[in-house]
Motif scaffolding. Structure first.
Motif, PDB file in Angstrom:
ATOM      1  N   VAL A 136     -12.571 -26.183   9.220  1.00 50.26           N
ATOM      2  CA  VAL A 136     -13.402 -26.848   8.214  1.00 50.26           C
ATOM      3  C   VAL A 136     -13.518 -28.312   8.623  1.00 50.26           C
ATOM      4  N   ILE A 137     -14.739 -28.768   8.903  1.00 47.74           N
ATOM      5  CA  ILE A 137     -14.958 -30.124   9.402  1.00 47.74           C
ATOM      6  C   ILE A 137     -15.539 -30.974   8.272  1.00 47.74           C
ATOM      7  N   PRO A 138     -14.819 -31.993   7.785  1.00 45.83           N
ATOM      8  CA  PRO A 138     -15.355 -32.844   6.709  1.00 45.83           C
ATOM      9  C   PRO A 138     -16.449 -33.777   7.229  1.00 45.83           C
ATOM     10  N   THR A 139     -17.362 -34.157   6.352  1.00 45.52           N
ATOM     11  CA  THR A 139     -18.438 -35.089   6.722  1.00 45.52           C
ATOM     12  C   THR A 139     -18.241 -36.415   6.004  1.00 45.52           C
ATOM     13  N   CYS A 140     -18.957 -37.418   6.443  1.00 45.95           N
ATOM     14  CA  CYS A 140     -18.900 -38.737   5.805  1.00 45.95           C
ATOM     15  C   CYS A 140     -19.422 -38.623   4.379  1.00 45.95           C
ATOM     16  N   ARG A 141     -18.699 -39.165   3.424  1.00 46.96           N
ATOM     17  CA  ARG A 141     -19.092 -39.059   2.023  1.00 46.96           C
ATOM     18  C   ARG A 141     -20.409 -39.774   1.736  1.00 46.96           C
ATOM     19  N   GLY A 175      -6.653 -31.504  10.089  1.00 43.13           N
ATOM     20  CA  GLY A 175      -6.080 -31.613   8.762  1.00 43.13           C
ATOM     21  C   GLY A 175      -5.016 -30.564   8.492  1.00 43.13           C
ATOM     22  N   TYR A 176      -4.520 -30.575   7.264  1.00 46.88           N
ATOM     23  CA  TYR A 176      -3.479 -29.645   6.846  1.00 46.88           C
ATOM     24  C   TYR A 176      -4.037 -28.713   5.782  1.00 46.88           C
ATOM     25  N   ARG A 177      -3.942 -27.432   6.068  1.00 51.71           N
ATOM     26  CA  ARG A 177      -4.415 -26.433   5.109  1.00 51.71           C
ATOM     27  C   ARG A 177      -3.392 -25.312   5.056  1.00 51.71           C
ATOM     28  N   LYS A 178      -2.855 -25.062   3.860  1.00 53.59           N
ATOM     29  CA  LYS A 178      -1.886 -23.982   3.715  1.00 53.59           C
ATOM     30  C   LYS A 178      -2.585 -22.640   3.805  1.00 53.59           C
ATOM     31  N   CYS A 179      -1.900 -21.697   4.467  1.00 56.07           N
ATOM     32  CA  CYS A 179      -2.443 -20.344   4.559  1.00 56.07           C
ATOM     33  C   CYS A 179      -2.391 -19.686   3.187  1.00 56.07           C
ATOM     34  N   GLY A 182       0.814 -17.907   1.894  1.00 57.64           N
ATOM     35  CA  GLY A 182       1.911 -18.678   1.345  1.00 57.64           C
ATOM     36  C   GLY A 182       3.262 -18.418   1.960  1.00 57.64           C
ATOM     37  N   ARG A 183       3.300 -17.722   3.092  1.00 61.40           N
ATOM     38  CA  ARG A 183       4.589 -17.326   3.668  1.00 61.40           C
ATOM     39  C   ARG A 183       4.916 -18.140   4.902  1.00 61.40           C
ATOM     40  N   ARG A 184       6.209 -18.393   5.081  1.00 58.23           N
ATOM     41  CA  ARG A 184       6.726 -19.017   6.290  1.00 58.23           C
ATOM     42  C   ARG A 184       7.358 -17.937   7.148  1.00 58.23           C
ATOM     43  N   TYR A 185       6.900 -17.796   8.389  1.00 53.80           N
ATOM     44  CA  TYR A 185       7.437 -16.768   9.269  1.00 53.80           C
ATOM     45  C   TYR A 185       8.493 -17.308  10.216  1.00 53.80           C
ATOM     46  N   SER A 186       8.758 -18.583  10.159  1.00 58.30           N
ATOM     47  CA  SER A 186       9.803 -19.169  10.993  1.00 58.30           C
ATOM     48  C   SER A 186      10.341 -20.389  10.276  1.00 58.30           C
ATOM     49  N   ASP A 187      11.401 -20.945  10.840  1.00 54.81           N
ATOM     50  CA  ASP A 187      12.003 -22.139  10.254  1.00 54.81           C
ATOM     51  C   ASP A 187      11.362 -23.417  10.772  1.00 54.81           C
ATOM     52  N   ALA A 188      10.313 -23.260  11.573  1.00 55.09           N
ATOM     53  CA  ALA A 188       9.657 -24.443  12.119  1.00 55.09           C
ATOM     54  C   ALA A 188       9.030 -25.273  11.004  1.00 55.09           C
ATOM     55  N   ARG A 189       8.951 -26.556  11.232  1.00 52.60           N
ATOM     56  CA  ARG A 189       8.384 -27.464  10.240  1.00 52.60           C
ATOM     57  C   ARG A 189       6.910 -27.130   9.994  1.00 52.60           C
ATOM     58  N   ASN A 190       6.517 -27.116   8.729  1.00 50.95           N
ATOM     59  CA  ASN A 190       5.132 -26.882   8.323  1.00 50.95           C
ATOM     60  C   ASN A 190       4.606 -25.522   8.776  1.00 50.95           C
ATOM     61  N   SER A 191       5.468 -24.527   8.880  1.00 49.86           N
ATOM     62  CA  SER A 191       5.024 -23.225   9.373  1.00 49.86           C
ATOM     63  C   SER A 191       4.157 -22.474   8.361  1.00 49.86           C
ATOM     64  N   GLU A 192       4.081 -22.978   7.127  1.00 49.75           N
ATOM     65  CA  GLU A 192       3.213 -22.333   6.147  1.00 49.75           C
ATOM     66  C   GLU A 192       1.757 -22.805   6.262  1.00 49.75           C
ATOM     67  N   TYR A 193       1.522 -23.784   7.132  1.00 43.60           N
ATOM     68  CA  TYR A 193       0.173 -24.318   7.324  1.00 43.60           C
ATOM     69  C   TYR A 193      -0.519 -23.637   8.504  1.00 43.60           C
ATOM     70  N   LEU A 194      -1.846 -23.644   8.459  1.00 42.97           N
ATOM     71  CA  LEU A 194      -2.620 -23.152   9.590  1.00 42.97           C
ATOM     72  C   LEU A 194      -2.408 -24.060  10.795  1.00 42.97           C
ATOM     73  N   ARG A 195      -2.450 -23.459  11.955  1.00 35.03           N
ATOM     74  CA  ARG A 195      -2.416 -24.215  13.204  1.00 35.03           C
ATOM     75  C   ARG A 195      -3.754 -24.056  13.903  1.00 35.03           C
ATOM     76  N   TYR A 196      -4.037 -24.966  14.825  1.00 37.35           N
ATOM     77  CA  TYR A 196      -5.319 -24.950  15.513  1.00 37.35           C
ATOM     78  C   TYR A 196      -5.082 -25.026  17.011  1.00 37.35           C
ATOM     79  N   ASN A 197      -5.844 -24.197  17.722  1.00 36.37           N
ATOM     80  CA  ASN A 197      -5.715 -24.203  19.173  1.00 36.37           C
ATOM     81  C   ASN A 197      -7.004 -23.651  19.778  1.00 36.37           C
ATOM     82  N   VAL A 198      -7.118 -23.771  21.094  1.00 38.03           N
ATOM     83  CA  VAL A 198      -8.255 -23.185  21.799  1.00 38.03           C
ATOM     84  C   VAL A 198      -8.238 -21.682  21.581  1.00 38.03           C
TER      85      VAL A 198
END
Length: 584
Positions: A136-141, A175-179, A182-198
């Motif tokens: 999700v790409i935000p635009t200039c207000r 940005g940060y967007r929670k999945c 709502g579940r954490r599958y690991s003990d990694a920091r912020n693992s409940e958030y979406l990640r972005y990659n190629v």
């Protein structure tokens, strides 16, 4: 859209919910259209799939999928339909103008800058639960526009978005967007958030696969049954696979019972019929299982399953060729000397009881699900494929060529005892095979090495390390990339197959050429070439295996590059350090 791909390319690159680069764009596979059923024996593929899923259940997966299969739930194994192919759609629907770098979401339209030259954004959002989402790409207000300047890094967190009018930075990263799960599958920091990659990153989509020596068409399974069934195959394995195939000699009473039960009779009726045949003198004497006769029934059945695997590979007449089969009246004199003297000497030096060529080696590469995230059981969720009536497995079944390396069981027995394991003493190779099959319980490929039975772990480490050493050297002799080869380990019978994988640039005939002309040179290299690692001493201190010495790419290794250690081969008490002739 239309494009041409081979079956193996589709299996590895165009699975459901997998993205792929195609004709200058990024596409998401939505389905295989009218896939073709693969003719396999249901019981074998079901057992293998249950074993795979149990590896995930042991790390916290819901056992409902295993229970479904055990209760008789449907499993369909399918291959791509070459006439219908697969259906794909453009994904993600996020576009970047090649001229001004403005970003648009949805169907592309003429850019504000007046050009209409768009390229897709290569990044996607994902979560360990299996969710895939376009960013999700935000635009200039104020100006309701956004642009993404050229980036010097592929790190998603460093991507900048700014207004093309006022040049104010809108956001850095996605940005940060929670999945929603709502579940954490690991003990990694912020693992409940979406990640972005190629989109092509392994963390975005990792197929979960297994390799099975042909899980038996009905015809192949019938041939094994006619040869005496699992018990006869086990006796064949304990004899060192010396006969061309199982079933040589007169049938025994136990083998006849197995055949009759497989044909549909109850065991009680089968036993009565076999007893009549035995009383009439139509059957041979029961062959002794040795130490395996007193083993737990689960241990015997596991040894039978591995023996049947090898038997299935040998069901086609003329498929298996041993070194002795190379010696014929028409063999040239120079080759005759090589086969009679140099080959046996090289086998002894390499600690092998034999190497066999299979010219029609049946291999099923199967994909039963996928993960997003780490790909490790317990750290991400396994998403299973579903079909019209139950679980679906996408597969590619083909015949290829393979070399079957059989380790000297006496040396294997001695190597395990030198590591402090208590095993009964043995006097010959058959007794050693029986003791190893009875006492050793190799861990599954999902097991943590630290939690595995020490004896089984050391056996698997020895054979697996040897297999990787052989593949790395064989790739050079056959003139192919390492990922053009695959492994199939038969640990209870001290052996492994190296086969020509369906992906890669392998040309059939490469393994046969090595077998017929350069096997002695290959084995000398395996046993005598440099055994140190370029990364030593760090590699030696951290497990004795790394990408510089033993590791292979994922297509070639089914065990996640675990259970590997050079010291099992080349240490002071290593297997290859004390290679001696086998005692029959």
């Amino acid at each position: 859209m239309k494009d041409q791909r081979s079956g193996s390319q589709i299996l590895y690159g165009f699975l459901p919910q997998q993205t792929a680069d195609l004709k200058g764009g990024i596409w998401l596979t939505t389905e295989w259209k009218d896939p073709r059923p693969v003719d396999i024996d249901d019981s074998i593929i079901r057992a293998r799939l249950i074993a795979e899923l149990q590896g995930w259940v042991a790390h916290g997966m819901d056992p409902s999928a295993v229970n479904f299969l055990r209760s008789g739930g449907a499993v369909e194994v399918v291959a791509v339909n070459p006439e219908r192919g697969v259906r794909v759609e453009r994904y993600p629907q996020v576009w970047v103008c090649r001229t001004c770098r403005r970003v648009e979401t949805g169907a592309p339209k003429a850019c504000v800058c007046g050009n209409n030259r768009w390229q897709q954004l290569h990044f996607v959002g994902f979560h360990d639960c299996g969710l895939l989402e376009q960013p999700v790409i935000p635009t200039c207000r104020e100006h309701h526009q956004v642009r993404m300047p050229h980036q010097s890094s592929m790190d998603a967190s460093r991507i900048r978005f700014e207004c093309p009018v006022c040049h104010r930075e809108i956001q850095k990263g996605f940005g940060y967007r929670k999945c929603p799960c709502g579940r954490r599958y690991s003990d990694a920091r912020n693992s409940e958030y979406l990640r972005y990659n190629v989109h092509r990153s392994a963390s975005v989509y990792t197929p979960q696969t297994f390799t099975q020596i042909n899980p038996a068409s009905r015809a192949a399974m019938r041939r094994v049954t006619e040869s005496g069934g699992p018990r006869r195959a086990l006796l064949w394995a304990l004899g060192g696979f010396e006969d061309a195939e199982p079933g040589a000699g007169r049938q025994t009473q136990a083998a006849i019972v197995d055949q009759l039960v497989a044909s549909g009779l109850t065991r009680a009726v089968a036993e009565r019929m076999a007893a009549v045949a035995s009383a009439a003198g139509e059957l041979g004497a029961e062959e002794d299982l040795g130490a395996l006769a007193n083993a737990h029934v689960d241990q015997i059945e596991a040894a039978e399953r591995e023996a049947v695997d090898v038997a299935l590979a040998a069901t086609e007449k003329g498929s298996r060729r041993r070194v002795d089969d190379l010696i014929t009246p028409s063999t040239p004199s120079d080759a005759l000397a090589r086969y009679r003297h140099e080959y046996p000497s090289a086998l002894r030096r390499a600690g092998l009881a034999g190497v066999d060529l299979f010219t029609d080696f049946p291999v099923l590469k199967a994909v039963y699900g996928y993960t997003r995230g780490s790909g490790e059981p317990g750290a991400s969720r396994l998403s299973l494929y579903t079909g019209k009536s139950g679980r679906r497995v996408y597969a590619d079944l083909r015949a290829t060529e393979a070399l079957f390396f059989r380790l000297d069981p006496l040396l294997v027995h001695a190597a395990l005892r030198s590591r402090g394991h208590e095993l009964p003493g043995v006097t010959d190779a058959r007794e050693a095979r029986a003791v190893l099959a009875a006492d050793v319980n190799p861990p599954s490929r999902f097991s943590d090495p630290q939690d595995a039975d020490p004896l089984g772990r050391d056996l698997l480490t020895l054979i697996h390390s040897y297999a990787h050493r052989a593949i790395r050297q064989l790739a050079v002799f056959a003139g192919v990339d390492r990922e053009g080869l695959g492994e199939y380990i038969v640990p209870r019978h001290n052996g492994f197959f190296v086969f020509a994988a369906s992906r890669g640039d392998f040309v059939l005939g490469g393994l046969q050429a090595v077998f017929e002309n350069d096997l002695h040179l290959l084995l000398a290299t395996i046993a005598g070439a440099e055994s140190r690692c370029a990364m030593d001493p760090a590699c030696e201190r951290n497990g004795g295996a790394c990408h510089a010495c033993l590791h292979l790419g994922e297509p070639a290794c089914d065990h996640f590059n675990r259970y590997l250690n050079r010291t099992a081969l080349f240490g002071r008490d290593g297997f290859l350090a004390a290679a001696t002739p086998i005692v029959k």
